[in-house]
Write a protein that holds these residues in place. Structure first.
Motif, PDB file in Angstrom:
ATOM      1  N   SER A 130      11.100  -7.554  -3.403  1.00 24.54           N
ATOM      2  CA  SER A 130      10.899  -6.221  -3.967  1.00 24.54           C
ATOM      3  C   SER A 130       9.439  -6.042  -4.341  1.00 24.54           C
ATOM      4  CB  SER A 130      11.773  -6.019  -5.215  1.00 24.54           C
ATOM      5  OG  SER A 130      13.129  -6.317  -4.949  1.00 24.54           O
ATOM      6  N   ILE A 131       8.906  -4.848  -4.082  1.00 26.04           N
ATOM      7  CA  ILE A 131       7.578  -4.488  -4.549  1.00 26.04           C
ATOM      8  C   ILE A 131       7.763  -3.761  -5.882  1.00 26.04           C
ATOM      9  CG2 ILE A 131       5.384  -3.410  -3.977  1.00 26.04           C
ATOM     10  CD1 ILE A 131       6.324  -5.526  -1.968  1.00 26.04           C
ATOM     11  N   CYS A 132       7.228  -4.337  -6.939  1.00 22.85           N
ATOM     12  CA  CYS A 132       7.491  -3.827  -8.287  1.00 22.85           C
ATOM     13  C   CYS A 132       6.269  -3.122  -8.865  1.00 22.85           C
ATOM     14  CB  CYS A 132       7.897  -4.968  -9.216  1.00 22.85           C
ATOM     15  SG  CYS A 132       9.395  -5.831  -8.693  1.00 22.85           S
ATOM     16  N   GLY A 133       6.529  -1.988  -9.520  1.00 26.48           N
ATOM     17  CA  GLY A 133       5.475  -1.276 -10.216  1.00 26.48           C
ATOM     18  C   GLY A 133       5.227  -1.868 -11.594  1.00 26.48           C
ATOM     19  N   PRO A 134       4.170  -1.391 -12.289  1.00 23.40           N
ATOM     20  CA  PRO A 134       3.830  -1.934 -13.606  1.00 23.40           C
ATOM     21  C   PRO A 134       4.913  -1.733 -14.660  1.00 23.40           C
ATOM     22  CG  PRO A 134       2.019  -0.636 -12.687  1.00 23.40           C
ATOM     23  CD  PRO A 134       3.208  -0.387 -11.827  1.00 23.40           C
ATOM     24  N   ASN A 135       5.840  -0.785 -14.412  1.00 19.59           N
ATOM     25  CA  ASN A 135       6.868  -0.492 -15.415  1.00 19.59           C
ATOM     26  C   ASN A 135       8.132  -1.326 -15.265  1.00 19.59           C
ATOM     27  OD1 ASN A 135       7.474   0.704 -13.006  1.00 19.59           O
ATOM     28  ND2 ASN A 135       8.042   2.705 -13.846  1.00 19.59           N
TER      29      ASN A 135
ATOM     30  N   SER B  30      13.086   7.470 -13.804  1.00 21.83           N
ATOM     31  CA  SER B  30      12.677   6.357 -12.962  1.00 21.83           C
ATOM     32  C   SER B  30      13.364   6.445 -11.605  1.00 21.83           C
ATOM     33  CB  SER B  30      13.028   5.023 -13.631  1.00 21.83           C
ATOM     34  OG  SER B  30      12.351   4.890 -14.866  1.00 21.83           O
ATOM     35  N   THR B  31      12.654   6.018 -10.587  1.00 22.20           N
ATOM     36  CA  THR B  31      13.189   6.102  -9.219  1.00 22.20           C
ATOM     37  C   THR B  31      12.982   4.782  -8.489  1.00 22.20           C
ATOM     38  OG1 THR B  31      11.084   7.063  -8.508  1.00 22.20           O
ATOM     39  CG2 THR B  31      12.890   8.586  -8.956  1.00 22.20           C
TER      40      THR B  31
ATOM     41  N   THR C 276       3.103   5.800  -3.088  1.00 18.16           N
ATOM     42  CA  THR C 276       4.277   6.457  -3.676  1.00 18.16           C
ATOM     43  C   THR C 276       4.098   6.645  -5.177  1.00 18.16           C
ATOM     44  OG1 THR C 276       5.748   5.525  -1.981  1.00 18.16           O
ATOM     45  CG2 THR C 276       6.772   6.270  -4.027  1.00 18.16           C
ATOM     46  N   LEU C 277       3.515   5.641  -5.845  1.00 18.91           N
ATOM     47  CA  LEU C 277       3.288   5.734  -7.294  1.00 18.91           C
ATOM     48  C   LEU C 277       2.387   6.910  -7.653  1.00 18.91           C
ATOM     49  CD1 LEU C 277       2.831   2.003  -8.406  1.00 18.91           C
ATOM     50  CD2 LEU C 277       4.592   3.580  -9.191  1.00 18.91           C
ATOM     51  N   LYS C 278       1.430   7.219  -6.790  1.00 19.88           N
ATOM     52  CA  LYS C 278       0.525   8.334  -7.056  1.00 19.88           C
ATOM     53  C   LYS C 278       1.254   9.674  -6.989  1.00 19.88           C
ATOM     54  CE  LYS C 278      -3.555   5.895  -5.326  1.00 19.88           C
ATOM     55  NZ  LYS C 278      -4.628   5.859  -4.290  1.00 19.88           N
ATOM     56  N   LYS C 279       2.279   9.736  -6.144  1.00 17.28           N
ATOM     57  CA  LYS C 279       3.041  10.977  -5.998  1.00 17.28           C
ATOM     58  C   LYS C 279       4.206  11.049  -6.974  1.00 17.28           C
ATOM     59  CE  LYS C 279       2.013  11.036  -1.022  1.00 17.28           C
ATOM     60  NZ  LYS C 279       2.609  10.962   0.345  1.00 17.28           N
ATOM     61  N   ASP C 280       4.779   9.877  -7.312  1.00 18.38           N
ATOM     62  CA  ASP C 280       5.955   9.820  -8.181  1.00 18.38           C
ATOM     63  C   ASP C 280       5.678   8.819  -9.301  1.00 18.38           C
ATOM     64  OD1 ASP C 280       8.407   9.636  -9.401  1.00 18.38           O
ATOM     65  OD2 ASP C 280       9.499   8.945  -7.628  1.00 18.38           O
ATOM     66  N   LYS C 281       5.311   9.326 -10.465  1.00 17.15           N
ATOM     67  CA  LYS C 281       4.960   8.464 -11.592  1.00 17.15           C
ATOM     68  C   LYS C 281       6.147   7.632 -12.077  1.00 17.15           C
ATOM     69  CE  LYS C 281       0.782  10.035 -11.627  1.00 17.15           C
ATOM     70  NZ  LYS C 281      -0.341   9.185 -11.152  1.00 17.15           N
TER      71      LYS C 281
ATOM     72  N   GLN D 118       0.833  -1.198   0.000  1.00 16.27           N
ATOM     73  CA  GLN D 118       0.000   0.000   0.000  1.00 16.27           C
ATOM     74  C   GLN D 118       0.876   1.261   0.000  1.00 16.27           C
ATOM     75  OE1 GLN D 118      -3.253  -0.447  -0.347  1.00 16.27           O
ATOM     76  NE2 GLN D 118      -3.348   1.739  -0.740  1.00 16.27           N
ATOM     77  N   GLU D 119       1.990   1.208   0.733  1.00 12.79           N
ATOM     78  CA  GLU D 119       2.932   2.329   0.745  1.00 12.79           C
ATOM     79  C   GLU D 119       3.509   2.553  -0.645  1.00 12.79           C
ATOM     80  OE1 GLU D 119       7.323   2.307   2.372  1.00 12.79           O
ATOM     81  OE2 GLU D 119       5.956   2.644   4.045  1.00 12.79           O
ATOM     82  N   HIS D 120       3.800   1.456  -1.337  1.00 14.06           N
ATOM     83  CA  HIS D 120       4.335   1.555  -2.701  1.00 14.06           C
ATOM     84  C   HIS D 120       3.303   2.170  -3.650  1.00 14.06           C
ATOM     85  CE1 HIS D 120       6.540   0.337  -6.331  1.00 14.06           C
ATOM     86  NE2 HIS D 120       5.386  -0.128  -6.789  1.00 14.06           N
TER      87      HIS D 120
END
Length: 582
Positions: free
Chosen positions: A221-226, A256-257, A143-148, A138-140
């Motif tokens: 690791s918690i991974c985003g869609p990218n 990317s971050t 973060t995605l909402k604030k940092d694309k 949920q934290e990740h």
């Protein structure tokens, strides 16, 4: 449904990708016929620990990606689904590609299959953890909402200096800001310079900067869609470290971050990346660090010498075993010395063999008078197990009684460690007697605290005895001190028996009695009764009591009270000697 689960969209399914192959040569000798993830960790397959962690962490669907031994893993999962708890709450699918030779290849293949629909948890092989995944996920997402550009959240474990269970090949320096964004991630194992320069701008541009030296990499690791598209576009990304380095250092992906979440508050995570880590994590599992994720054993643990046995083990009464894990159907012959070693199932060790700091593979047979030290042995082959420097070398070191151990009772690498250890022992004992917990569980907690605070065996003996003597002051049951102490001594007798095993530990116990009695009139007034109880129960011997008394300062308050008891002991000993002479 948990609060964290409710925060996720209704159509969101928490997915995880578990890589089953380690793609290294470290475990080749014992994985020729057995998948790495099915190797036993304290007599339970590594895969079981990982799936149990994912299911308890809130994962709905896990994809196990296999490159080798896929049939064995499929068969195991098929059988486990009939009885495993995780099978009731989590779907497990197996993906196979024999052409993949790295983690990067696996992720590119998964991307091509299109089975991952958004954020996912990436789990590398050999992972065990008790962390709560949903809050980190949920934290990740927040973060995605604030940092694309956020791609990945690394999960690390906070550690102390020179803690066991750290691999020097993964020594790392991480710098983060107040949002947990990674500003610098540097592997130090192969770093050529002996200094790392941190840009001044790093401190000027951020309100808060945290520097993490050598946190333990959980390999979760918690991974985003990218993440998967980035692996697909960059074929030079073979490992997760390649990915991190690419994101942090290459200009083309500077939008990317990466973020970092550091575990604390009893949450643990680790990965078996070497034999040294395998041995260290085995001990952590035995000590209960990953509770409620734990091992299964059919035979009780011999706490004093840290021995875990599987089913149908036959051990000669003349064999010496210290700090060992035995699989099922292991046979240990006469006069065998087996120390700091892990023995897989169906192994036979014949008489007079000496085994130290070794891993003995499944179905091995060691003939009489075999001698192995720092070896991996399997299928009649052996390879040197070169201990890694410092913290990873001999992870059981420090848990074995040593005649040369002469640390003072208050000496510790960190000044407050012994106080914190004593406080935790007090808490464990108080909870144990109030909730009527079994003493062998309390011993696990005490050993776990010892490991966490790196205290010596002498200090453990001393503070455990001191805690039992001090506990009546904290029990608010209205009873008098002696009455409450008698209850504590009777209840915690198995704990005393576990730690008071020789003359040195008897002296540690007497030192605790002396210190508590001098500081408290309640014990001082009944010290003779306490000493007599300890003597009567064979926790203290006549010789040790006499030796202690001979060194006792005659000016201390308890001296005169102890004199009659010691005199009685000496007279009883003389009478016994006279009877024997007659």
């Amino acid at each position: 449904m948990s609060k964290n689960k409710e925060l996720l969209k209704k159509d969101d399914i928490v997915q995880a990708v578990l890589i089953a192959d380690d793609f290294s040569e470290e475990f080749d000798l014992v994985t020729k016929n057995t998948p790495f993830v099915l190797l036993p960790l304290v007599n339970k397959p590594i895969l079981d620990y990982t799936l149990e962690f994912l299911a308890s962490g809130g994962v709905d669907e896990t994809f196990i990606f296999c490159c080798t031994h896929s049939d064995a893993i499929k068969e195991y999962i098929s059988n486990a689904k009939k009885t495993a708890i995780w099978a009731n709450v989590m779907d497990v699918h197996i993906l196979i590609s024999e052409s993949c030779t790295s983690l990067g290849d696996c992720l590119r293949d998964i991307y091509a299959k299109g089975v991952i629909r958004g954020n996912f948890v990436l789990v590398e092989p050999g992972v065990i953890s008790n962390m709560k995944l949903l809050p980190i996920l949920q934290e990740h997402i927040a973060t995605l909402k604030k940092d694309k550009g956020a791609t990945m959240t690394l999960v690390m474990q906070e550690t102390g200096l020179e803690q066991n269970g750290l691999c020097s090949m993964e020594e790392t320096l991480i710098v983060t800001n107040d949002t947990k964004q990674v500003l610098l991630h540097r592997r130090l194992a192969n770093y050529e310079e002996n200094k790392i320069k941190l840009p001044l701008e790093m401190f000027l541009e951020h309100a808060e900067v945290k520097i993490w030296y050598n946190p333990r990499d959980t390999h979760i690791s918690i991974c985003g869609p990218n993440v998967l598209p980035l692996f697909a576009d960059n074929f030079d990304y073979q490992t997760r470290w390649d990915f991190i380095r690419g994101i942090m250092m290459v200009d083309e992906v500077d939008d990317s971050t990466i973020y970092c979440h550091v575990l604390s508050d009893g949450q643990m995570g680790a990965a078996i990346t070497s034999w040294d880590m395998y041995q260290s994590i085995s001990w952590e599992v035995i000590a209960g660090w990953f509770y409620p994720i734990t091992f299964k054993t059919q035979a009780p643990i011999t706490f004093g010498k840290s021995i875990v046995k599987g089913e149908k083990c036959l051990v000669s009464s003349t064999a010496t075993l210290v700090n060992c894990i035995l699989g099922d159907n292991v046979k240990i012959g006469e006069d065998v010395s087996l120390k700091n070693s892990i023995v897989f199932s169906n192994v036979k060790v014949d008489q007079a063999s000496e085994i130290y700091n070794c891993i003995i593979g499944k179905d091995s047979i060691l003939s009489s008078k075999s001698k192995l030290k720092n070896k991996i042995y399997c299928d009649s082959q052996e390879v040197d197990r070169v201990p890694l420097p410092k913290i990873c070398a001999d992870p059981f070191d420090g848990f074995e009684t040593s005649d040369s151990e002469d640390e003072s009772y208050t000496t510790s690498p960190v000044p407050d460690d012994t106080k914190m250890f004593f406080s935790e022992v007090m808490d464990s004992l108080e909870r144990g007697i109030e909730d009527k917990l079994q003493c062998h569980n309390l011993i696990l907690e005490i050993n776990s605290s010892r490991y966490a605070y790196n205290v010596s065996l002498k200090e453990v003996n001393y503070f455990v005895c001191k805690a039992i003597l001090s506990l009546p002051f904290q029990l608010q049951d209205g009873s008098q001190y002696l009455q409450a102490l008698s209850r504590c001594l009777a209840y915690f007798s198995p704990i005393l028996k576990n730690y008071i095993r020789d003359d040195d530990s008897m002296n540690d116990c007497l030192q605790a009695v002396q210190d508590v009695a001098i500081a408290n009139n309640e014990l001082s007034s009944c010290i003779v009764k306490v000493l007599n109880w300890l003597y009567d129960k064979d926790f203290l011997s006549e010789d040790v009591i006499s030796s202690w008394f001979s060194n006792l300062d005659n000016s201390v308050s308890i001296y005169s009270k102890v004199v009659p008891f010691v005199k009685w002991l000496q007279e009883a000993e003389e009478e016994t000697s006279d009877d024997e002479d007659d």
